[in-house]
Design an enzyme around this catalytic site. Structure first.
Site, mmCIF file in Angstrom:
data_model
loop_
_atom_site.group_PDB
_atom_site.id
_atom_site.type_symbol
_atom_site.label_atom_id
_atom_site.label_comp_id
_atom_site.label_asym_id
_atom_site.label_seq_id
_atom_site.Cartn_x
_atom_site.Cartn_y
_atom_site.Cartn_z
ATOM 1 N N CYS A 2 0.705 -0.920 0.174
ATOM 2 C CA CYS A 2 -0.490 0.063 0.215
ATOM 3 C C CYS A 2 0.729 1.504 0.113
ATOM 4 O O CYS A 2 1.888 1.090 0.578
ATOM 5 C CB CYS A 2 -0.643 0.185 1.166
ATOM 6 S SG CYS A 2 -1.910 -1.189 1.402
ATOM 7 N N ARG A 27 5.909 -0.785 -4.390
ATOM 8 C CA ARG A 27 5.281 -1.841 -3.103
ATOM 9 C C ARG A 27 4.429 -2.915 -3.374
ATOM 10 O O ARG A 27 4.008 -3.829 -2.566
ATOM 11 C CB ARG A 27 4.469 -0.376 -2.355
ATOM 12 C CG ARG A 27 5.806 0.733 -1.599
ATOM 13 C CD ARG A 27 4.762 1.449 -1.279
ATOM 14 N NE ARG A 27 4.467 1.419 0.424
ATOM 15 C CZ ARG A 27 5.208 1.103 1.427
ATOM 16 N NH1 ARG A 27 6.722 1.938 0.987
ATOM 17 N NH2 ARG A 27 4.972 1.081 2.309
ATOM 18 N N TRP A 75 -3.082 -3.153 -1.527
ATOM 19 C CA TRP A 75 -2.896 -3.918 -1.855
ATOM 20 C C TRP A 75 -3.918 -4.400 -0.842
ATOM 21 O O TRP A 75 -3.814 -5.089 0.223
ATOM 22 C CB TRP A 75 -1.423 -5.001 -0.710
ATOM 23 C CG TRP A 75 -1.428 -5.861 -1.420
ATOM 24 C CD1 TRP A 75 -0.668 -6.275 -2.612
ATOM 25 C CD2 TRP A 75 -1.226 -6.907 -0.635
ATOM 26 N NE1 TRP A 75 -0.568 -7.745 -2.202
ATOM 27 C CE2 TRP A 75 -0.430 -7.772 -1.250
ATOM 28 C CE3 TRP A 75 -1.646 -7.069 0.617
ATOM 29 C CZ2 TRP A 75 0.119 -9.077 -0.798
ATOM 30 C CZ3 TRP A 75 -1.016 -8.375 1.168
ATOM 31 C CH2 TRP A 75 -0.717 -9.473 0.355
ATOM 32 N N ASN A 101 -3.270 2.004 5.721
ATOM 33 C CA ASN A 101 -2.549 1.616 5.282
ATOM 34 C C ASN A 101 -2.187 0.442 6.677
ATOM 35 O O ASN A 101 -2.561 1.047 7.755
ATOM 36 C CB ASN A 101 -0.807 1.503 5.016
ATOM 37 C CG ASN A 101 -0.787 1.880 3.808
ATOM 38 O OD1 ASN A 101 -1.488 2.027 2.648
ATOM 39 N ND2 ASN A 101 0.756 2.604 3.612
ATOM 40 N N GLY A 102 -1.902 -1.424 6.574
ATOM 41 C CA GLY A 102 -2.138 -2.077 7.717
ATOM 42 C C GLY A 102 -3.260 -2.323 7.945
ATOM 43 O O GLY A 102 -3.954 -3.090 6.668
ATOM 44 N N GLU A 483 18.497 -18.695 -2.962
ATOM 45 C CA GLU A 483 18.084 -17.142 -3.521
ATOM 46 C C GLU A 483 17.498 -17.020 -4.806
ATOM 47 O O GLU A 483 16.966 -16.116 -5.535
ATOM 48 C CB GLU A 483 19.181 -15.970 -3.374
ATOM 49 C CG GLU A 483 19.314 -14.910 -3.785
ATOM 50 C CD GLU A 483 17.246 -14.317 -2.498
ATOM 51 O OE1 GLU A 483 17.297 -13.038 -4.236
ATOM 52 O OE2 GLU A 483 17.243 -14.326 -2.452
ATOM 53 N N LYS A 487 14.671 -15.770 -7.029
ATOM 54 C CA LYS A 487 14.016 -14.582 -7.863
ATOM 55 C C LYS A 487 13.777 -15.265 -9.034
ATOM 56 O O LYS A 487 13.003 -14.799 -9.961
ATOM 57 C CB LYS A 487 16.065 -14.344 -8.422
ATOM 58 C CG LYS A 487 16.960 -13.635 -7.370
ATOM 59 C CD LYS A 487 16.037 -11.899 -7.201
ATOM 60 C CE LYS A 487 15.653 -11.962 -5.528
ATOM 61 N NZ LYS A 487 15.547 -12.202 -4.494
ATOM 62 N N GLU A 490 10.169 -15.742 -8.467
ATOM 63 C CA GLU A 490 9.715 -14.442 -8.394
ATOM 64 C C GLU A 490 9.263 -14.218 -9.360
ATOM 65 O O GLU A 490 8.343 -13.094 -9.329
ATOM 66 C CB GLU A 490 10.967 -13.705 -7.343
ATOM 67 C CG GLU A 490 10.198 -14.040 -6.345
ATOM 68 C CD GLU A 490 11.593 -12.771 -5.159
ATOM 69 O OE1 GLU A 490 10.878 -12.503 -3.706
ATOM 70 O OE2 GLU A 490 12.700 -12.516 -5.928
ATOM 71 N N HIS A 506 17.840 -37.048 -1.165
ATOM 72 C CA HIS A 506 16.692 -38.376 -0.244
ATOM 73 C C HIS A 506 15.632 -37.321 -0.658
ATOM 74 O O HIS A 506 15.123 -37.294 0.318
ATOM 75 C CB HIS A 506 17.453 -36.491 1.337
ATOM 76 C CG HIS A 506 18.826 -37.445 1.772
ATOM 77 N ND1 HIS A 506 18.639 -38.655 2.069
ATOM 78 C CD2 HIS A 506 19.871 -36.852 1.780
ATOM 79 C CE1 HIS A 506 19.742 -39.017 2.669
ATOM 80 N NE2 HIS A 506 21.005 -37.742 1.883
ATOM 81 N N LYS A 605 7.058 -5.287 -1.938
ATOM 82 C CA LYS A 605 8.486 -4.529 -1.725
ATOM 83 C C LYS A 605 8.470 -4.879 -0.654
ATOM 84 O O LYS A 605 9.144 -5.253 0.170
ATOM 85 C CB LYS A 605 8.597 -3.671 -2.122
ATOM 86 C CG LYS A 605 10.426 -3.326 -1.593
ATOM 87 C CD LYS A 605 11.352 -3.880 -2.722
ATOM 88 C CE LYS A 605 12.887 -3.637 -2.431
ATOM 89 N NZ LYS A 605 13.538 -4.174 -3.102
#
Length: 610
Positions: A2, A27, A75, A101-102, A483, A487, A490, A506, A605
């Protein structure tokens, strides 16, 4: 998540607000809206689901002249992403407008009470309840009404409120969600992020928990929810607006990958003396507590948790202390024993990650010394920590982390060395060795980009139609594998998983075949030979092999179909260089698939809700 932008002053508010929303698109959001009090005293509200361009189209030839306004990117949490649930929200009279926001945790109780008292709420959002509560409390003083409202609210919020009968006044407040005030000559701004207003002012007030800010064009008054005055310093930000622009690159992500050498140089600046000795003045005053520590808990989410793994390895190697990484969202629900001899290191790019802040507060309540590693000055995590090491990476706009990962690893290695020095467990030779490697790291990163970039697009195109990818590493290569896989999924939406290479047999090895390549982090290390054995296991199952290897490794080409070479460096820093070709591979795979590289679907973000 947001985005909030507010303005009051002599200029036209609409264009300033829309520009600010554009700078907050990174964001993550699914709708946008704007509210303006026009010069005739009327309240204008427009909101649209989808991208900011939808709102801009709706405003063509309709934007009223106004000197005050609020704008928001949402969002979705409560209510589907559509026009109705987009912010701003209004009260019954239409005089009061709120953006938020929140999450308001007791929103159901508040909404039920409002409806019983005759209010008509039209959306499913928690935010709309705030507008009606302010309406009930309003007696001619907007700031007083907001303070009264917030005394009834439970949860996390950054809010901005406007009343059409007070046409030069904005009121903002924050609790566990970021909000900043910008000050300029005869105008004032509210924003969830400095980037939204940096084009207009570099004088920023970072609001703290429980602050209520009363903005007029000539300044700001800050109180607590109880009305008691609070003093807050004004910080001059040295980032230029151009730092948030693409700078000639097609996307922010590509720009930020290429900025990594500079980001590393900035991150290391001030961390080394002329003799390559480690400096961490931020730890001054904590020495006795650090000497008393018997173990270390590192907390982070996503990319930050993988960087924390590199930091944990360095801490364990140099101090002998057990060091463990726990995902932030799990920490509170199965907490380790915490006391004053447990060092907690919180790693968060934004400094506002709810899943990292909550365990940090738990640790603080248990008496733990706390060190924060973050990129964001004035963020919530900085107020929870006994010491803060800033990444100094500059703004990162793309949702997928790149330069913040490499600077997190670097900063954590510096922190580990500094703690080892304080505890007397690092020799001068070892300190100078890592210091020299740190000093050489920016140039090495530039070489890694130069070596990887020319062939990355072709490599990605050749593999992009694969069914999935498996990334593996051992030792310091394991966090890089995690990572690298993150990436790729994402930004390209291709399924990818990261594993410790020894885990292949395994279970995961069942997935390997000609349609599922194996990506191996095979830089020089103490476990290189074992890693090669795992690569051969994949090769025997017809999996094509992509390897990241150290320059000069002539043997690797016998085992891999494609090799990306990076310069040699200290083993504890090897992940900083090894991740670069994997970032570029993910980027070009996303481009080949036509996805939105900078704003991947479903991601944000800064994740400020649990």
């Amino acid at each position: 998540m947001c985005g909030i932008v507010g303005y009051t002053g002599p200029r036209e508010a609409g264009p300033i607000l829309i520009e600010g929303l554009g700078r907050l698109e990174y964001r993550g959001y699914d709708s946008a809206g704007i509210a303006l009090v026009d010069h005739a005293g009327g309240m204008f509200v427009e909101k649209r689901a989808g991208k900011l361009t939808n709102l801009q189209t709706a405003l063509v030839d309709r934007m009223p002249q106004a000197a005050i306004g609020l704008a928001h990117t949402r969002w979705a949490t409560h209510g589907r992403p559509n026009d109705l649930h987009a912010h701003p929200h209004q009260d019954c009279t239409g005089d009061i407008t709120v953006i938020h926001n929140g999450i308001i945790e007791n929103f159901r109780e508040l909404r039920d009470g409002l409806e019983e008292r005759g209010h008509r709420l039209t959306s499913e959002t928690d935010t709309e309840a705030l507008a009606h509560l302010v309406e009930e409390a309003y007696q001619g003083d907007l700031a007083a009404a907001v303070r009264t409202t917030l005394q009834r609210v439970e949860g996390a919020y950054a809010i901005a409120v406007m009343h059409r009968h007070e046409p030069d006044r904005l009121v903002g407040a924050r609790l566990n969600v970021p909000l900043v005030v910008g000050l300029a000559d005869d105008e004032a701004f509210l924003a969830s992020d400095v980037a939204a207003i940096l084009a207009h002012t570099d004088r920023i007030v970072f609001l703290e928990e429980g602050d209520v800010a009363d903005l007029r064009p000539w300044g700001v008054t800050i109180t607590g929810v109880d009305g008691a005055p609070r003093d807050r310093e004004t910080t001059v930000i040295d980032w230029s607006p151009e730092a948030a622009e693409k700078g000639g690159y097609e996307t922010f992500m590509l720009k930020e990958i290429h900025e990594q050498p500079e980001a590393l140089a900035q991150s290391i600046a001030g961390r080394l003396d002329r003799d390559d000795r480690i400096l961490a003045n931020e730890l001054n005053g904590l020495e006795e507590r650090l000497r008393a520590v018997t173990r270390v808990e590192l907390v982070g989410c996503g990319t930050a948790s993988y960087a924390a793994m590199a930091g944990a390895a360095a801490l364990q190697a140099w101090t002998g202390l057990p060091a463990r990484v726990t995902v932030g969202s799990e920490f509170r629900y199965s907490p380790p024993p915490l006391d004053e001899r447990t060092l907690v290191i919180a790693v968060t790019q934004s400094g506002e990650t709810a899943d990292t802040i909550a365990p940090t507060r738990l640790a603080r309540s248990s008496g733990c010394p706390i060190i924060a590693v973050t990129n964001t000055l004035g963020s919530a995590i900085t107020r929870e920590a006994d010491a803060v090491l800033f990444l100094q990476a500059g703004p990162e706009i793309a949702v997928a982390a790149s330069k913040t990962f490499v600077t997190q690893v670097t900063t954590l290695v510096v922190l580990a060395a500094a703690i080892a020095k304080i505890r007397g467990s690092m020799s001068e030779d070892a300190e100078r060795e890592i210091g020299a490697a740190l000093r050489a790291l920016p140039a090495a990163a530039a070489r890694a980009i130069e070596a990887s970039e020319p062939g990355s697009a072709d490599l990605a195109r050749r593999y992009v139609n694969s069914r999935g990818f498996m990334f593996v590493g051992r030792g310091h290569g394991y966090p890089v594998a995690l990572e690298g896989a993150l990436k790729l999924k994402e930004v390209s939406y291709v399924h990818a998983e990261g594993y410790a290479a020894g885990e292949l047999k395994h279970g995961p090895i069942s997935l390997l075949d000609a349609e599922c390549p194996l990506v191996a982090v095979a830089t020089h290390s103490a476990v290189y030979d074992k890693l090669i054995s795992n690569v051969m296991e994949g090769r025997a199952r017809d999996a094509r092999i992509i390897a990241v290897a150290t320059e000069g490794d002539t043997a690797i080409e016998r085992y891999a179909d494609d090799v990306c070479f990076v310069p040699a460096t200290h083993e504890l820093l090897s992940g900083v260089l090894a991740i670069i070709p994997l970032q570029l591979f993910a980027y070009h795979a996303a481009v080949a698939r036509g996805t939105d590289v900078d704003q991947p679907r479903n991601l944000a973000k800064s994740v400020t809700v649990e």
